[in-house]
Design a protein around this motif. Sequence first.
Motif, PDB file in Angstrom:
ATOM      1  N   PRO A   1     -23.106  -3.024  -9.776  1.00  9.28           N
ATOM      2  CA  PRO A   1     -24.512  -2.604  -9.749  1.00  9.28           C
ATOM      3  C   PRO A   1     -25.448  -3.549 -10.484  1.00  9.28           C
ATOM      4  O   PRO A   1     -26.636  -3.627 -10.161  1.00  9.28           O
ATOM      5  CB  PRO A   1     -24.464  -1.230 -10.440  1.00  9.28           C
ATOM      6  CG  PRO A   1     -23.056  -0.761 -10.273  1.00  9.28           C
ATOM      7  CD  PRO A   1     -22.222  -1.994 -10.325  1.00  9.28           C
ATOM      8  N   LEU A   2     -24.941  -4.278 -11.483  1.00 11.33           N
ATOM      9  CA  LEU A   2     -25.791  -5.152 -12.291  1.00 11.33           C
ATOM     10  C   LEU A   2     -25.865  -6.581 -11.768  1.00 11.33           C
ATOM     11  O   LEU A   2     -26.787  -7.326 -12.121  1.00 11.33           O
ATOM     12  CB  LEU A   2     -25.289  -5.188 -13.736  1.00 11.33           C
ATOM     13  CG  LEU A   2     -25.458  -3.906 -14.549  1.00 11.33           C
ATOM     14  CD1 LEU A   2     -24.736  -4.031 -15.882  1.00 11.33           C
ATOM     15  CD2 LEU A   2     -26.927  -3.606 -14.782  1.00 11.33           C
ATOM     16  N   THR A   3     -24.904  -6.972 -10.946  1.00  8.45           N
ATOM     17  CA  THR A   3     -24.798  -8.372 -10.535  1.00  8.45           C
ATOM     18  C   THR A   3     -26.100  -8.936  -9.947  1.00  8.45           C
ATOM     19  O   THR A   3     -26.521 -10.039 -10.316  1.00  8.45           O
ATOM     20  CB  THR A   3     -23.641  -8.550  -9.544  1.00  8.45           C
ATOM     21  OG1 THR A   3     -22.415  -8.187 -10.197  1.00  8.45           O
ATOM     22  CG2 THR A   3     -23.537  -9.989  -9.063  1.00  8.45           C
ATOM     23  N   PRO A   4     -26.789  -8.220  -9.038  1.00  5.76           N
ATOM     24  CA  PRO A   4     -28.010  -8.812  -8.456  1.00  5.76           C
ATOM     25  C   PRO A   4     -29.125  -9.056  -9.465  1.00  5.76           C
ATOM     26  O   PRO A   4     -29.995  -9.896  -9.226  1.00  5.76           O
ATOM     27  CB  PRO A   4     -28.433  -7.768  -7.405  1.00  5.76           C
ATOM     28  CG  PRO A   4     -27.213  -6.960  -7.134  1.00  5.76           C
ATOM     29  CD  PRO A   4     -26.471  -6.919  -8.440  1.00  5.76           C
ATOM     30  N   ASN A   5     -29.113  -8.326 -10.588  1.00  4.54           N
ATOM     31  CA  ASN A   5     -30.215  -8.405 -11.557  1.00  4.54           C
ATOM     32  C   ASN A   5     -29.815  -9.056 -12.871  1.00  4.54           C
ATOM     33  O   ASN A   5     -30.668  -9.241 -13.748  1.00  4.54           O
ATOM     34  CB  ASN A   5     -30.758  -7.001 -11.853  1.00  4.54           C
ATOM     35  CG  ASN A   5     -31.246  -6.277 -10.627  1.00  4.54           C
ATOM     36  OD1 ASN A   5     -30.477  -5.567  -9.989  1.00  4.54           O
ATOM     37  ND2 ASN A   5     -32.506  -6.454 -10.285  1.00  4.54           N
ATOM     38  N   ALA A   6     -28.540  -9.398 -13.033  1.00  4.97           N
ATOM     39  CA  ALA A   6     -28.054  -9.870 -14.328  1.00  4.97           C
ATOM     40  C   ALA A   6     -28.749 -11.152 -14.773  1.00  4.97           C
ATOM     41  O   ALA A   6     -29.154 -11.280 -15.938  1.00  4.97           O
ATOM     42  CB  ALA A   6     -26.541 -10.065 -14.281  1.00  4.97           C
ATOM     43  N   ALA A   7     -28.900 -12.107 -13.875  1.00  2.85           N
ATOM     44  CA  ALA A   7     -29.514 -13.386 -14.249  1.00  2.85           C
ATOM     45  C   ALA A   7     -30.973 -13.179 -14.659  1.00  2.85           C
ATOM     46  O   ALA A   7     -31.438 -13.755 -15.651  1.00  2.85           O
ATOM     47  CB  ALA A   7     -29.414 -14.373 -13.086  1.00  2.85           C
TER      48      ALA A   7
ATOM     49  N   PHE B   1     -21.822 -13.077 -17.100  1.00  2.00           N
ATOM     50  CA  PHE B   1     -23.264 -12.902 -16.934  1.00  2.00           C
ATOM     51  C   PHE B   1     -24.035 -13.733 -17.960  1.00  2.00           C
ATOM     52  O   PHE B   1     -25.138 -14.204 -17.680  1.00  2.00           O
ATOM     53  CB  PHE B   1     -23.658 -11.435 -17.102  1.00  2.00           C
ATOM     54  CG  PHE B   1     -23.331 -10.550 -15.922  1.00  2.00           C
ATOM     55  CD1 PHE B   1     -23.158 -11.075 -14.651  1.00  2.00           C
ATOM     56  CD2 PHE B   1     -23.204  -9.180 -16.093  1.00  2.00           C
ATOM     57  CE1 PHE B   1     -22.858 -10.257 -13.567  1.00  2.00           C
ATOM     58  CE2 PHE B   1     -22.917  -8.346 -15.014  1.00  2.00           C
ATOM     59  CZ  PHE B   1     -22.740  -8.893 -13.752  1.00  2.00           C
ATOM     60  N   VAL B   2     -23.477 -13.891 -19.156  1.00  2.00           N
ATOM     61  CA  VAL B   2     -24.218 -14.528 -20.251  1.00  2.00           C
ATOM     62  C   VAL B   2     -23.602 -15.840 -20.724  1.00  2.00           C
ATOM     63  O   VAL B   2     -24.294 -16.658 -21.347  1.00  2.00           O
ATOM     64  CB  VAL B   2     -24.353 -13.559 -21.448  1.00  2.00           C
ATOM     65  CG1 VAL B   2     -24.974 -12.242 -21.003  1.00  2.00           C
ATOM     66  CG2 VAL B   2     -23.013 -13.300 -22.112  1.00  2.00           C
ATOM     67  N   ALA B   3     -22.315 -16.044 -20.484  1.00  2.00           N
ATOM     68  CA  ALA B   3     -21.611 -17.197 -21.052  1.00  2.00           C
ATOM     69  C   ALA B   3     -22.250 -18.544 -20.736  1.00  2.00           C
ATOM     70  O   ALA B   3     -22.377 -19.391 -21.628  1.00  2.00           O
ATOM     71  CB  ALA B   3     -20.149 -17.184 -20.605  1.00  2.00           C
TER      72      ALA B   3
END
Length: 266
Positions: free
Chosen positions: A192-198, A245-247
Amino acid sequence: LPGMYVPPILKRWNDIGRENPMDRSLLPLMECLGSVTVVCGMNYQPWAVETFEMAMSTIEGSMLIISHYNDISDVDDELADPMICAIDLIDGLIEGLGSNFATLVAGSARFGPTFPNLLQQIVAHDIPGVRISAFAVLGDLARQAPTLIEAGLPTLLSEAISSIDPMHPAVCNNSLWALGEICVRCGENAGPLTPNAADLLQNLIPLLMGNSIDIDGNPIDTPVPGIVENAAITLGRLACVNPSFVAPELGRFLLGWCYGLSNISN
């Protein structure tokens, strides 16, 4: 005891609301009920549906009145107060009923089907005070009744991320908190977060590194209390869902992230 004073309060609300749903004498009634719902918890169930439907009716009526204004800057802050109080009351129901709030919504034939859509409208509202309360509702729904936000999650995430703006600190803090709670609810399910993570990460980094800018592109020199800490917590929760997502951007925010976390006492 609730059986002695809740029904008269609801009757008073209903009597005044029929005449004028925007009557300011309704504000203390809603604020009172908001506190009662939290304290009573499941004991508030006999009046929960009626309270929910009256709050929803107040929100819809307020939104309709405000929609008649061509310029939102012409809207007096007091005009939005009934809507804000009603949203806060719904948040009280969520806190009081916990996971049973989803059952409450499903049991409302009048407003149950429209509640998810209304939530999307209030998190995107032009009045900051409305969004402050709306993001509190969003965060508590993520904690207590996540099924109610699943269908609209892409829109809700986008609106929360777009509200990460230190020029509106209370809205920013609540949107950060709501995003963090959504991350916690996702657990290890990154889908659910993948499309908005960046996009979320790129909005968090300026808060952590102290290089946020205002609407005119000028730097905001004085950090708003709590925002750096909330941004650090939300980033950590995002990383727990999926470290990738953050690395890749770690070098850009590591010092600010550590600083934000170091200021958190609990």
